[in-house]
Design a protein around this motif. Structure first.
Motif, PDB file in Angstrom:
ATOM      1  N   GLU A 292       0.857  -1.123  -0.014  1.00 30.68           N
ATOM      2  CA  GLU A 292       0.036   0.056  -0.076  1.00 30.68           C
ATOM      3  C   GLU A 292       0.861   1.175  -0.024  1.00 30.68           C
ATOM      4  OE1 GLU A 292      -3.296   0.194  -0.080  1.00 30.68           O
ATOM      5  OE2 GLU A 292      -3.568  -1.902  -0.145  1.00 30.68           O
ATOM      6  N   ASN A 293       0.352   2.224  -0.591  1.00 34.02           N
ATOM      7  CA  ASN A 293       1.241   3.561  -0.645  1.00 34.02           C
ATOM      8  C   ASN A 293       0.085   4.741  -0.285  1.00 34.02           C
ATOM      9  OD1 ASN A 293      -0.202   3.445  -2.950  1.00 34.02           O
ATOM     10  ND2 ASN A 293       1.114   4.509  -4.068  1.00 34.02           N
ATOM     11  N   ASP A 294       0.734   5.647   0.253  1.00 31.59           N
ATOM     12  CA  ASP A 294       0.198   6.903   0.690  1.00 31.59           C
ATOM     13  C   ASP A 294      -0.159   7.868  -0.528  1.00 31.59           C
ATOM     14  OD1 ASP A 294       0.415   6.189   3.294  1.00 31.59           O
ATOM     15  OD2 ASP A 294       1.937   7.342   3.437  1.00 31.59           O
ATOM     16  N   LYS A 295       0.274   7.601  -1.729  1.00 24.91           N
ATOM     17  CA  LYS A 295      -0.039   8.569  -2.768  1.00 24.91           C
ATOM     18  C   LYS A 295      -1.371   8.174  -3.383  1.00 24.91           C
ATOM     19  CE  LYS A 295       2.213  10.289  -6.780  1.00 24.91           C
ATOM     20  NZ  LYS A 295       3.412  10.222  -7.753  1.00 24.91           N
TER      21      LYS A 295
ATOM     22  N   GLY B 299      -1.310   1.208  -5.276  1.00 28.23           N
ATOM     23  CA  GLY B 299      -0.322   0.389  -4.600  1.00 28.23           C
ATOM     24  C   GLY B 299       1.016   0.458  -5.614  1.00 28.23           C
ATOM     25  N   TYR B 300       1.849  -0.483  -4.860  1.00 26.27           N
ATOM     26  CA  TYR B 300       3.089  -0.580  -5.521  1.00 26.27           C
ATOM     27  C   TYR B 300       3.452  -1.892  -5.843  1.00 26.27           C
ATOM     28  CZ  TYR B 300       8.109   0.211  -6.233  1.00 26.27           C
ATOM     29  OH  TYR B 300       9.452   0.198  -6.593  1.00 26.27           O
TER      30      TYR B 300
ATOM     31  N   TRP C 248       4.098   0.897 -10.472  1.00 22.20           N
ATOM     32  CA  TRP C 248       3.027   1.371  -9.659  1.00 22.20           C
ATOM     33  C   TRP C 248       1.870   1.139 -10.285  1.00 22.20           C
ATOM     34  CZ3 TRP C 248       3.905   4.040  -5.159  1.00 22.20           C
ATOM     35  CH2 TRP C 248       5.238   4.422  -4.943  1.00 22.20           C
ATOM     36  N   GLY C 249       0.759   0.834  -9.528  1.00 26.22           N
ATOM     37  CA  GLY C 249      -0.573   0.688 -10.122  1.00 26.22           C
ATOM     38  C   GLY C 249      -1.122   2.088 -10.590  1.00 26.22           C
ATOM     39  N   GLY C 250      -2.139   1.884 -11.457  1.00 29.87           N
ATOM     40  CA  GLY C 250      -2.529   3.216 -12.070  1.00 29.87           C
ATOM     41  C   GLY C 250      -4.013   3.142 -12.333  1.00 29.87           C
TER      42      GLY C 250
ATOM     43  N   PHE D 134      -0.782  -0.073 -15.102  1.00 34.34           N
ATOM     44  CA  PHE D 134       0.451   0.131 -14.458  1.00 34.34           C
ATOM     45  C   PHE D 134       1.595   0.756 -15.022  1.00 34.34           C
ATOM     46  CE2 PHE D 134       0.675  -3.968 -16.530  1.00 34.34           C
ATOM     47  CZ  PHE D 134       1.885  -4.072 -16.919  1.00 34.34           C
ATOM     48  N   ARG D 135       2.666   1.383 -14.142  1.00 31.84           N
ATOM     49  CA  ARG D 135       3.613   2.113 -14.860  1.00 31.84           C
ATOM     50  C   ARG D 135       4.966   2.020 -14.280  1.00 31.84           C
ATOM     51  NH1 ARG D 135       0.770   5.291 -11.282  1.00 31.84           N
ATOM     52  NH2 ARG D 135       1.923   6.894 -10.263  1.00 31.84           N
ATOM     53  N   ALA D 136       6.020   2.316 -14.980  1.00 35.43           N
ATOM     54  CA  ALA D 136       7.406   2.705 -14.200  1.00 35.43           C
ATOM     55  C   ALA D 136       7.404   4.114 -14.466  1.00 35.43           C
ATOM     56  CB  ALA D 136       8.465   1.893 -15.413  1.00 35.43           C
ATOM     57  N   ASP D 137       8.038   4.481 -13.279  1.00 38.36           N
ATOM     58  CA  ASP D 137       8.059   6.098 -13.117  1.00 38.36           C
ATOM     59  C   ASP D 137       9.623   6.549 -13.040  1.00 38.36           C
ATOM     60  OD1 ASP D 137       5.541   5.994 -12.579  1.00 38.36           O
ATOM     61  OD2 ASP D 137       5.364   7.157 -10.604  1.00 38.36           O
ATOM     62  N   GLY D 138      10.043   7.632 -13.789  1.00 40.31           N
ATOM     63  CA  GLY D 138      11.222   7.923 -13.841  1.00 40.31           C
ATOM     64  C   GLY D 138      11.012   9.503 -13.265  1.00 40.31           C
ATOM     65  N   LYS D 139      12.218  10.106 -12.821  1.00 32.80           N
ATOM     66  CA  LYS D 139      12.292  11.507 -12.438  1.00 32.80           C
ATOM     67  C   LYS D 139      11.561  12.440 -13.282  1.00 32.80           C
ATOM     68  CE  LYS D 139      15.139  14.693  -9.963  1.00 32.80           C
ATOM     69  NZ  LYS D 139      16.745  14.952  -9.677  1.00 32.80           N
TER      70      LYS D 139
END
Length: 86
Positions: A22-25, A29-30, A35-37, A42-47
């Motif tokens: 679980e995540n707070d964002k 979830g993760y 990351w779930g979306g 779902f996704r891969a996140d970069g900066k």
């Protein structure tokens, strides 16, 4: 790639893209590096909003390469303007 590894890779992808933590964002979830979306993606996140958003249902990937500090606004635009067109 050997076919003997295919079932293992399939299982890893399923686990990696499923909610593990679980995540707070948000409520999605993760997984393992993903990351779930929204819309069952779902996704891969970069900066700064460098994303690869994967939709199994649409058999599609949306990739965003950006330097954006307003991630929520950009994500809203992707799911409002781009995702429905895929």
């Amino acid at each position: 790639v050997s076919f003997t590894f295919a079932p293992i890779m399939h299982l890893w992808v399923k686990e990696a893209t499923s909610k593990q933590v679980e995540n707070d964002k948000d409520s999605f979830g993760y997984g393992y590096l993903f990351w779930g979306g929204r819309e069952n993606t779902f996704r891969a996140d970069g900066k700064y909003c460098q994303w690869s958003i994967i939709s199994r249902e649409k058999n599609a990937v949306i990739t965003v390469i950006a330097e954006c500090r307003r991630d929520q606004e950009l994500m809203d635009a992707v799911f409002t303007e781009v995702f429905p067109q895929v």
